[in-house]
Write a protein that holds these residues in place. Structure first.
Motif, mmCIF file in Angstrom:
data_model
loop_
_atom_site.group_PDB
_atom_site.id
_atom_site.type_symbol
_atom_site.label_atom_id
_atom_site.label_comp_id
_atom_site.label_asym_id
_atom_site.label_seq_id
_atom_site.Cartn_x
_atom_site.Cartn_y
_atom_site.Cartn_z
ATOM 1 N N ALA A 68 -7.525 -4.630 2.167
ATOM 2 C CA ALA A 68 -7.757 -3.345 2.828
ATOM 3 C C ALA A 68 -9.239 -2.947 2.780
ATOM 4 N N ARG A 69 -10.082 -3.874 2.307
ATOM 5 C CA ARG A 69 -11.535 -3.671 2.235
ATOM 6 C C ARG A 69 -11.923 -2.558 1.261
ATOM 7 N N GLU A 70 -11.150 -2.441 0.192
ATOM 8 C CA GLU A 70 -11.495 -1.531 -0.894
ATOM 9 C C GLU A 70 -11.817 -2.379 -2.118
ATOM 10 N N SER A 71 -12.646 -1.832 -3.026
ATOM 11 C CA SER A 71 -13.004 -2.591 -4.220
ATOM 12 C C SER A 71 -13.101 -1.749 -5.485
ATOM 13 N N ALA A 94 -5.865 -8.331 -4.943
ATOM 14 C CA ALA A 94 -5.942 -9.023 -3.649
ATOM 15 C C ALA A 94 -5.470 -8.105 -2.526
ATOM 16 N N GLU A 95 -4.395 -7.364 -2.750
ATOM 17 C CA GLU A 95 -3.919 -6.402 -1.740
ATOM 18 C C GLU A 95 -4.991 -5.354 -1.455
ATOM 19 N N ALA A 117 -10.431 4.377 -5.733
ATOM 20 C CA ALA A 117 -11.271 5.573 -5.668
ATOM 21 C C ALA A 117 -10.948 6.401 -4.431
ATOM 22 N N LYS A 118 -10.407 5.757 -3.389
ATOM 23 C CA LYS A 118 -10.016 6.467 -2.165
ATOM 24 C C LYS A 118 -8.613 7.066 -2.262
ATOM 25 N N GLY A 119 -7.902 6.772 -3.360
ATOM 26 C CA GLY A 119 -6.573 7.345 -3.557
ATOM 27 C C GLY A 119 -5.424 6.493 -3.054
ATOM 28 N N ASN A 120 -5.691 5.254 -2.660
ATOM 29 C CA ASN A 120 -4.626 4.362 -2.213
ATOM 30 C C ASN A 120 -4.087 3.565 -3.390
ATOM 31 N N VAL A 121 -2.797 3.261 -3.337
ATOM 32 C CA VAL A 121 -2.141 2.521 -4.412
ATOM 33 C C VAL A 121 -1.752 1.143 -3.900
ATOM 34 N N LEU A 154 0.848 -1.182 0.000
ATOM 35 C CA LEU A 154 0.000 0.000 0.000
ATOM 36 C C LEU A 154 0.885 1.234 0.000
ATOM 37 N N ILE A 155 0.579 2.118 -0.918
ATOM 38 C CA ILE A 155 1.261 3.411 -0.986
ATOM 39 C C ILE A 155 0.164 4.449 -0.885
#
Length: 135
Positions: A75-78, A70-71, A44-48, A4-5
């Motif tokens: 983190a519970r993002e989709s 999968a990463e 969409a939340k801006g995480n890489v 995660l970045i």
């Protein structure tokens, strides 16, 4: 280890660079090669999130996009805003299996920007125009 970045203003070039930095084939044994392809996505939340491919002699393995997704899911993002895959120094579009994964992970991913070449984008719905479950 999570890849995660945090991103406040990730450009397409930054995303391409994040994937390019991970590319590099290596063997873990006679039957496994990893790292030929790497992927990076921004949500969409801006995480890489990033991932690499795993190629096995028995033909089972995993695409780099699957690893990055999968990463993201851990983190519970989709929702994927943009994704890119790199093989060597070339940008490569995701395979059909990866396109279908993105589509099924979230309906919002129909709008995902896919970098298919430097300066050239396509949405997932453009690359996957007919959804099998909706026809």
């Amino acid at each position: 280890m999570s890849h995660l970045i945090s991103s406040f203003a990730m450009t397409d070039d930054d995303l391409i660079q994040a994937a390019t930095q991970l590319v590099g084939e290596f063997r873990t044994g006679p039957d496994c090669v990893a790292g030929r392809v790497a992927a990076a996505l921004v949500t969409a939340k801006g995480n890489v999130y990033t991932g690499i491919c795993i190629d096995l002699v028995c033909s089972l393995g995993s695409c780099a996009e699957y690893s990055a997704i999968a990463e993201m899911l851990k983190a519970r993002e989709s929702e994927i805003h943009t994704i890119v895959s790199v093989c060597g120094s070339r940008i490569v579009p995701p395979c059909g299996r990866c396109r279908e994964l993105m589509r099924q992970v979230s309906d919002a991913n129909a709008r995902t920007r896919i970098i298919v070449a430097r300066g050239r984008m396509a949405t997932l719905s453009e690359l996957l125009p007919f959804e099998w479950k909706r026809i």
